[in-house]
Design a protein around this motif. Sequence first.
Motif, PDB file in Angstrom:
ATOM      1  N   SER A  26      -6.961  -8.872 -12.340  1.00  0.00           N
ATOM      2  CA  SER A  26      -6.523 -10.209 -11.970  1.00  0.00           C
ATOM      3  C   SER A  26      -5.217 -10.565 -12.674  1.00  0.00           C
ATOM      4  O   SER A  26      -4.921 -10.064 -13.764  1.00  0.00           O
ATOM      5  CB  SER A  26      -7.602 -11.230 -12.334  1.00  0.00           C
ATOM      6  OG  SER A  26      -7.814 -11.254 -13.728  1.00  0.00           O
ATOM      7  N   ASP A  27      -4.443 -11.420 -12.003  1.00  0.00           N
ATOM      8  CA  ASP A  27      -3.196 -11.943 -12.559  1.00  0.00           C
ATOM      9  C   ASP A  27      -2.320 -10.818 -13.119  1.00  0.00           C
ATOM     10  O   ASP A  27      -1.799 -10.906 -14.222  1.00  0.00           O
ATOM     11  CB  ASP A  27      -3.498 -12.975 -13.654  1.00  0.00           C
ATOM     12  CG  ASP A  27      -2.256 -13.793 -14.014  1.00  0.00           C
ATOM     13  OD1 ASP A  27      -1.430 -14.037 -13.110  1.00  0.00           O
ATOM     14  OD2 ASP A  27      -2.108 -14.162 -15.187  1.00  0.00           O
ATOM     15  N   ARG A  28      -2.154  -9.759 -12.318  1.00  0.00           N
ATOM     16  CA  ARG A  28      -1.402  -8.576 -12.745  1.00  0.00           C
ATOM     17  C   ARG A  28      -0.210  -8.371 -11.805  1.00  0.00           C
ATOM     18  O   ARG A  28      -0.364  -8.454 -10.582  1.00  0.00           O
ATOM     19  CB  ARG A  28      -2.306  -7.340 -12.727  1.00  0.00           C
ATOM     20  CG  ARG A  28      -1.675  -6.097 -13.352  1.00  0.00           C
ATOM     21  CD  ARG A  28      -1.478  -6.279 -14.848  1.00  0.00           C
ATOM     22  NE  ARG A  28      -2.716  -6.612 -15.514  1.00  0.00           N
ATOM     23  CZ  ARG A  28      -3.538  -5.713 -16.038  1.00  0.00           C
ATOM     24  NH1 ARG A  28      -3.253  -4.424 -15.963  1.00  0.00           N
ATOM     25  NH2 ARG A  28      -4.641  -6.108 -16.660  1.00  0.00           N
ATOM     26  N   VAL A  29       0.946  -8.092 -12.360  1.00  0.00           N
ATOM     27  CA  VAL A  29       2.128  -7.805 -11.544  1.00  0.00           C
ATOM     28  C   VAL A  29       2.092  -6.344 -11.116  1.00  0.00           C
ATOM     29  O   VAL A  29       1.969  -5.443 -11.965  1.00  0.00           O
ATOM     30  CB  VAL A  29       3.428  -8.114 -12.313  1.00  0.00           C
ATOM     31  CG1 VAL A  29       4.643  -7.657 -11.500  1.00  0.00           C
ATOM     32  CG2 VAL A  29       3.520  -9.595 -12.612  1.00  0.00           C
ATOM     33  N   VAL A  30       2.173  -6.143  -9.815  1.00  0.00           N
ATOM     34  CA  VAL A  30       2.219  -4.786  -9.261  1.00  0.00           C
ATOM     35  C   VAL A  30       3.466  -4.679  -8.391  1.00  0.00           C
ATOM     36  O   VAL A  30       4.008  -5.679  -7.921  1.00  0.00           O
ATOM     37  CB  VAL A  30       0.955  -4.470  -8.442  1.00  0.00           C
ATOM     38  CG1 VAL A  30      -0.270  -4.409  -9.330  1.00  0.00           C
ATOM     39  CG2 VAL A  30       0.760  -5.485  -7.314  1.00  0.00           C
ATOM     40  N   THR A  31       3.918  -3.456  -8.185  1.00  0.00           N
ATOM     41  CA  THR A  31       5.098  -3.227  -7.351  1.00  0.00           C
ATOM     42  C   THR A  31       4.675  -2.575  -6.051  1.00  0.00           C
ATOM     43  O   THR A  31       4.059  -1.497  -6.054  1.00  0.00           O
ATOM     44  CB  THR A  31       6.124  -2.337  -8.070  1.00  0.00           C
ATOM     45  OG1 THR A  31       6.523  -2.973  -9.289  1.00  0.00           O
ATOM     46  CG2 THR A  31       7.345  -2.104  -7.191  1.00  0.00           C
ATOM     47  N   VAL A  32       4.979  -3.232  -4.952  1.00  0.00           N
ATOM     48  CA  VAL A  32       4.665  -2.726  -3.617  1.00  0.00           C
ATOM     49  C   VAL A  32       5.952  -2.223  -2.985  1.00  0.00           C
ATOM     50  O   VAL A  32       6.992  -2.887  -3.056  1.00  0.00           O
ATOM     51  CB  VAL A  32       4.024  -3.818  -2.751  1.00  0.00           C
ATOM     52  CG1 VAL A  32       3.770  -3.305  -1.337  1.00  0.00           C
ATOM     53  CG2 VAL A  32       2.727  -4.317  -3.381  1.00  0.00           C
ATOM     54  N   ALA A  33       5.904  -1.040  -2.381  1.00  0.00           N
ATOM     55  CA  ALA A  33       7.103  -0.466  -1.770  1.00  0.00           C
ATOM     56  C   ALA A  33       6.722   0.334  -0.533  1.00  0.00           C
ATOM     57  O   ALA A  33       5.728   1.060  -0.528  1.00  0.00           O
ATOM     58  CB  ALA A  33       7.842   0.438  -2.759  1.00  0.00           C
ATOM     59  N   GLN A  34       7.522   0.200   0.511  1.00  0.00           N
ATOM     60  CA  GLN A  34       7.313   0.991   1.718  1.00  0.00           C
ATOM     61  C   GLN A  34       7.866   2.393   1.508  1.00  0.00           C
ATOM     62  O   GLN A  34       8.908   2.585   0.872  1.00  0.00           O
ATOM     63  CB  GLN A  34       7.993   0.330   2.921  1.00  0.00           C
ATOM     64  CG  GLN A  34       7.650   0.975   4.257  1.00  0.00           C
ATOM     65  CD  GLN A  34       8.114   0.135   5.439  1.00  0.00           C
ATOM     66  OE1 GLN A  34       8.611  -0.980   5.264  1.00  0.00           O
ATOM     67  NE2 GLN A  34       7.938   0.655   6.640  1.00  0.00           N
ATOM     68  N   GLN A  35       7.159   3.386   2.071  1.00  0.00           N
ATOM     69  CA  GLN A  35       7.563   4.784   1.936  1.00  0.00           C
ATOM     70  C   GLN A  35       7.965   5.409   3.269  1.00  0.00           C
ATOM     71  O   GLN A  35       8.807   6.297   3.314  1.00  0.00           O
ATOM     72  CB  GLN A  35       6.426   5.608   1.320  1.00  0.00           C
ATOM     73  CG  GLN A  35       5.943   5.082  -0.025  1.00  0.00           C
ATOM     74  CD  GLN A  35       7.024   5.120  -1.081  1.00  0.00           C
ATOM     75  OE1 GLN A  35       7.806   6.064  -1.164  1.00  0.00           O
ATOM     76  NE2 GLN A  35       7.077   4.079  -1.919  1.00  0.00           N
ATOM     77  N   ARG A  36       7.339   4.952   4.365  1.00  0.00           N
ATOM     78  CA  ARG A  36       7.587   5.580   5.662  1.00  0.00           C
ATOM     79  C   ARG A  36       7.189   4.627   6.771  1.00  0.00           C
ATOM     80  O   ARG A  36       6.217   3.902   6.654  1.00  0.00           O
ATOM     81  CB  ARG A  36       6.773   6.873   5.797  1.00  0.00           C
ATOM     82  CG  ARG A  36       7.104   7.743   7.020  1.00  0.00           C
ATOM     83  CD  ARG A  36       6.239   9.003   7.029  1.00  0.00           C
ATOM     84  NE  ARG A  36       6.714  10.005   7.971  1.00  0.00           N
ATOM     85  CZ  ARG A  36       6.388  10.050   9.249  1.00  0.00           C
ATOM     86  NH1 ARG A  36       5.561   9.145   9.763  1.00  0.00           N
ATOM     87  NH2 ARG A  36       6.863  11.014  10.045  1.00  0.00           N
ATOM     88  N   HIS A  37       7.949   4.622   7.833  1.00  0.00           N
ATOM     89  CA  HIS A  37       7.566   3.893   9.039  1.00  0.00           C
ATOM     90  C   HIS A  37       6.520   4.686   9.812  1.00  0.00           C
ATOM     91  O   HIS A  37       6.624   5.921   9.940  1.00  0.00           O
ATOM     92  CB  HIS A  37       8.777   3.691   9.949  1.00  0.00           C
ATOM     93  CG  HIS A  37       9.597   2.483   9.631  1.00  0.00           C
ATOM     94  ND1 HIS A  37       9.159   1.205   9.882  1.00  0.00           N
ATOM     95  CD2 HIS A  37      10.841   2.365   9.105  1.00  0.00           C
ATOM     96  CE1 HIS A  37      10.089   0.341   9.520  1.00  0.00           C
ATOM     97  NE2 HIS A  37      11.128   1.013   9.030  1.00  0.00           N
ATOM     98  N   ALA A  38       5.525   3.987  10.354  1.00  0.00           N
ATOM     99  CA  ALA A  38       4.612   4.630  11.299  1.00  0.00           C
ATOM    100  C   ALA A  38       5.301   4.836  12.638  1.00  0.00           C
ATOM    101  O   ALA A  38       5.010   5.812  13.352  1.00  0.00           O
ATOM    102  CB  ALA A  38       3.350   3.785  11.477  1.00  0.00           C
ATOM    103  N   PHE A  39       6.212   3.932  12.998  1.00  0.00           N
ATOM    104  CA  PHE A  39       6.927   4.055  14.264  1.00  0.00           C
ATOM    105  C   PHE A  39       7.833   5.284  14.218  1.00  0.00           C
ATOM    106  O   PHE A  39       8.537   5.507  13.229  1.00  0.00           O
ATOM    107  CB  PHE A  39       7.767   2.810  14.525  1.00  0.00           C
ATOM    108  CG  PHE A  39       8.418   2.801  15.879  1.00  0.00           C
ATOM    109  CD1 PHE A  39       7.752   2.292  16.979  1.00  0.00           C
ATOM    110  CD2 PHE A  39       9.692   3.329  16.050  1.00  0.00           C
ATOM    111  CE1 PHE A  39       8.347   2.303  18.238  1.00  0.00           C
ATOM    112  CE2 PHE A  39      10.293   3.348  17.296  1.00  0.00           C
ATOM    113  CZ  PHE A  39       9.619   2.833  18.403  1.00  0.00           C
ATOM    114  N   PRO A  40       7.829   6.100  15.281  1.00  0.00           N
ATOM    115  CA  PRO A  40       8.685   7.297  15.301  1.00  0.00           C
ATOM    116  C   PRO A  40      10.145   6.958  15.583  1.00  0.00           C
ATOM    117  O   PRO A  40      10.532   6.735  16.723  1.00  0.00           O
ATOM    118  CB  PRO A  40       8.091   8.145  16.439  1.00  0.00           C
ATOM    119  CG  PRO A  40       6.759   7.549  16.749  1.00  0.00           C
ATOM    120  CD  PRO A  40       6.905   6.084  16.430  1.00  0.00           C
TER     121      PRO A  40
END
Length: 416
Positions: A26-40
Amino acid sequence: MPDESMQHRIGEVALTVLGPDRRPLSDRVVTVAQQRHAFPFGNIGFDFVSLVGGPPPDAAGPAFGGATALNLDRLGDLWLNLFNTATLPFYWGPYEPRRGTTDVERLTRTARWLADRGVTVKGHPLVWHTVQPPWLLDLDLDEVERLQRTRIRELAGGFAGVIDLWDAINEAVIMPVFTNGDNAITRLARSRGRIAMVRMAFEEARAANPAVTLVLNDFDLGSAYECLIEGVLEAGIRIDAIGLQTHMHQGYRGEEYMRGMLDRFARYGLPLHLTESTLVSGHLMPPEIVDLNDYQIPDWPTTPEGEARQAGEIVRHYRSLMAHPAVASINYWGLTDDGAWLGAPVGLVRADGSRKPSYDALEDLIKGQWWLPPTEMRTGPDGTVVVRGFFGDYTVSGTPFAIRPGQAAESVHVEE
């Protein structure tokens, strides 16, 4: 955040972030990042064949697509930065220039090199009447058909697991009435008929690889192609996607045209693949030219004015396509002007390897406006964080997860 026209490309997932003890953080900073598109997002990978696979076994070389100014590192960096789906050339002429001698080793090495980098590899095409080996002309039609069936099975089956996506048959509308040079496949199509040729391509390929995805591909975007599709479906032939070519050497056709065309083909309820898209960055091909192959000139340079036009049209074209829910794939037809089809300046990169404005504009869409960069988020009291973004692969503090259509909430174990 993308506009409303892109909402069908976007999903949301509620993640419960767990610590090493499997309890919510709880109440934790996390880093979210995209790696790849599903769309071709695709492009041809023809230039990789010689760089990865080595020189061609026959002096004739490929039909086109052999960049000489870029080394593998430079080409790979430019290509992999934007694209996740590569089309490789399997034109029968250069693939088997002498009967029984094929280019299978180079193409296998190239396909595996791309697949190892997370790229979906597509083969193009299993059946086509153009770029044929001249030795086929000496054979009777029964032997031509036997060899064509064998070729389909050997390619679809032999590359299964590495290439599971193919243009099964290319330009079947014009195939039996093609007059720009003699070839054995046009003769076969004239004898057997279009629907029989389509059936052969799809059924032989599917028998060789039941997991394959097969595309019916054509440049004819009019009623003749619609009639063919209807005939094929009525004949009970299963096709997985409708391929639509949009080589726009005579200028961008505009959003209204594209929407109307996409709506017409979407009514069949099949995914639409924009298989071959091009926009020029030099002067436009004269409008009176009917067959693009008839306009081949010694020098067709890219120009500053043309590059500015191409960049704007790339954005309009891709936005228009992505806004249509039936569009399931977009494939551009060339990264660099070096070795481009018909010598046209259609690349996103100049012949010397420098980026055109169109490359930057497409990067701003695919890896900018349609992308979630590393972003800090704070979990709630129950350890959850809601992530919204384009369908694709992501990480949360280095731990992978995905956003997919209709996805439920999930727990993610994050190592501290």
